[in-house]
Design an enzyme around this catalytic site. Structure first.
Site, mmCIF file in Angstrom:
data_model
loop_
_atom_site.group_PDB
_atom_site.id
_atom_site.type_symbol
_atom_site.label_atom_id
_atom_site.label_comp_id
_atom_site.label_asym_id
_atom_site.label_seq_id
_atom_site.Cartn_x
_atom_site.Cartn_y
_atom_site.Cartn_z
ATOM 1 N N TYR A 61 62.900 -8.240 26.829
ATOM 2 C CA TYR A 61 61.596 -7.573 26.424
ATOM 3 C C TYR A 61 61.945 -6.253 25.951
ATOM 4 O O TYR A 61 62.500 -5.547 26.307
ATOM 5 C CB TYR A 61 60.663 -7.501 27.593
ATOM 6 N N HIS A 91 53.629 5.758 19.029
ATOM 7 C CA HIS A 91 52.866 6.355 20.117
ATOM 8 C C HIS A 91 52.635 7.956 20.055
ATOM 9 O O HIS A 91 52.354 8.608 20.954
ATOM 10 C CB HIS A 91 53.657 5.942 21.523
ATOM 11 N N ASN A 203 58.627 4.378 29.055
ATOM 12 C CA ASN A 203 58.105 3.162 30.154
ATOM 13 C C ASN A 203 58.184 3.547 31.740
ATOM 14 O O ASN A 203 58.820 2.725 32.223
ATOM 15 C CB ASN A 203 58.593 1.703 29.771
ATOM 16 N N ARG A 287 34.927 28.337 62.874
ATOM 17 C CA ARG A 287 35.392 27.721 64.135
ATOM 18 C C ARG A 287 36.060 26.474 63.663
ATOM 19 O O ARG A 287 36.859 26.015 64.641
ATOM 20 C CB ARG A 287 33.880 27.302 64.985
#
Length: 514
Positions: A61, A91, A203, A287
């Protein structure tokens, strides 16, 4: 006696801590790459194994296939070498503000640490160049928007891959410059990324993880600062220090809550004789401060685990097991742990903003501040009617708190199917991390206002001839603060002082609780 140079942080087999990422982000320590022969041979073996698969025309891949939904598209061997450049090129569509220098260094550190595991199929030369970018402070200009957090931080990390390859712009020596020019100046050849190397760089979860490291460190300091502000406000409001009694917290022993109460006891010198009390029980913002801040204190431990495991993981796909000669296809790019950690952190931090905002509201209000002037004004009686002290600061604090609270909506539940329904469940981890940074920015603004106001309240209280001396820890803090922030007597614009206080917080200027 000369100061010794700081030890370099070694990238290799050893794990990296959040504190080391922070040191690198602030340029406080140099870096080096593990140099022993066995380690470098192990890194090289992954890239060599990939090359052997290419010789056999194996299906891998992102190496011999397209990316994402295009994994069913075979890439002929004559185009395999061109595929990495196409990945970082298409990208290159990030938008929004650019990550600042500190965040960019954290991103580079996180990506380098992940690739140093030796299961990403990259060359030693790629690790060396990433380390050199850190060492020479060559910072890719990374737009912060465009990642859904799976398959990792693809779009922002494309700017790292591209600049290593001599494309796009970097910051170098304070100037924005083309990466190719900087490579030429340093006598470097830009990398030509090998099959899998662009995918290995992009990735993964380095952007969200780098931001998470910075967010964690800021939250840790903010916890201690909010505790110190609370102690100052107990003095200014003549509160009841017995609310922090050790025996009380032994009855509900959340460790972080007990720690905050112990810090307050130390700040307030609680074992010393106390002045007469105005009331048996203070309002909740005083408090219950250990109960509010204690949740953050307890949560930091497991948040650290989430962040540091992600930081020290191989989080790309596929994983290359060169020893067993296997390619393992999975989803380690999914940033779910960081997404949950950052969604949780922004909730925890916004509660700190809300706590300090409520304390400030008590301080400025004559009905609740036990005799302090309205709005903490230090003006003389004959000028009190035209002076308004911290009135506008309290309004601003309310605005910053409201925005911090609004931004606590979890990002991780807004997963959206994208990329032809291949990325059909995504983490939104980078959005969660950016949200957390924004909530921290707003809460630090609240803390800056609350700190200056608390110091004003302590100064006003000290004018009372019957006032008790300040406990030693708070006396030292009060003296330090007065060097930067003199009392407000006549009205003055406080923006400059608030910005200085924010810088002091960013620099972690005050030594607080260990």
């Amino acid at each position: 006696m000369t100061n010794q140079a700081p030890e370099p942080i070694i990238f290799g087999e050893r794990p990296l801590s959040i504190e080391e990422v922070l040191a690198l982000s602030n340029r406080q320590r140099p870096t080096a790459l593990q140099s022993d022969k066995d380690y470098r041979q192990r890194i090289a073996k992954g890239a060599q194994f990939l090359d052997s698969l290419l010789d056999k025309e194996g299906v891998i891949y992102g190496v011999t296939t397209g990316y994402g939904d295009s994994c069913v598209v075979a890439v002929p061997l004559q185009h395999v070498e061109a595929l990495p450049r196409h990945l970082y090129t298409f990208h290159g569509c990030g938008l929004g503000k650019l990550l600042d220098a500190q965040a960019t260094r954290a991103v580079l550190a996180a990506r380098l640490r992940s690739l140093c595991h030796g299961v990403s199929g990259v060359r030693v030369e790629l690790l060396e160049r990433l380390q050199a970018f850190l060492d020479h402070d060559i910072l890719p200009l990374i737009p912060e928007e465009g990642s859904v957090g799976a398959s990792g931080d693809l779009t922002p990390l494309s700017y790292v891959a591209a600049t290593l390859s001599g494309e796009r712009d970097v910051m170098f020596n304070g100037e924005r410059r083309p990466s190719a020019d900087v490579h030429r100046q340093l006598g470097w050849d830009p990398l030509v990324l090998r099959p899998k190397e662009a995918l290995a760089l992009m990735n993964g979860t380095a952007v969200m993880t780098g931001l998470a490291c910075l967010a964690f460190a800021r939250a840790d300091y903010l916890l201690k600062l909010a505790t110190r502000i609370t102690a100052l406000n107990v003095v200014a409001l003549q509160g009841n220090p017995e609310h922090f009694d050790e025996r009380l917290f032994a009855a509900k022993p959340h460790p972080g809550q007990m720690q905050v109460a112990a810090w307050l006891r130390k700040d307030l010198a609680i074992d010393a004789p106390t002045a007469p009390l105005h009331r048996l029980q203070d309002r909740y913002s005083l408090r219950c401060a250990p109960h509010v801040l204690g949740v953050l204190a307890d949560s930091l431990n497991w948040l650290r685990g989430f962040i540091e495991i992600e930081l020290n993981s191989a989080n790309d796909n596929p994983i290359i097991d060169a020893e067993a000669e296997r390619v393992l296809h999975g989803g380690h790019f999914y940033g779910g742990h960081i997404a949950f950690a950052m969604d949780s952190l922004k909730n925890l931090v916004a509660n700190v903003a809300d706590l300090l905002d409520r304390q400030l509201a008590l301080l400025v209000d004559e009905r609740y501040n036990h005799g302090l002037p309205s709005n903490l004004s230090g003006a003389a009686a004959d000028r009190a009617m035209i002076n308004h002290g911290f009135k506008a600061v309290q309004i601003g604090t309310s605005a910053w708190t409201a925005e911090a609270l609004k931004n606590t909506m979890p990002a991780s539940v807004f997963s959206r199917s994208t990329e032809c329904h291949n990325q059909d469940k995504v983490s939104m981890g980078t959005i969660a991390a950016r949200d957390a940074i924004r909530v921290l920015e707003l809460t630090e603004q609240v803390a800056a206002a609350a700190l200056i106001a608390a110091n004003q309240g302590v100064w006003l209280r000290s004018r009372d001839t019957e006032a008790r001396p300040l406990p030693p820890v708070l006396a030292a803090m009060h003296a330090q603060l007065r060097e930067d922030f003199p009392p407000v007597i006549e009205d003055r614009a406080l923006e400059g002082e608030l910005r200085l206080c924010l810088k002091r917080i960013a620099d972690q200027h005050w030594r607080l609780h260990a």
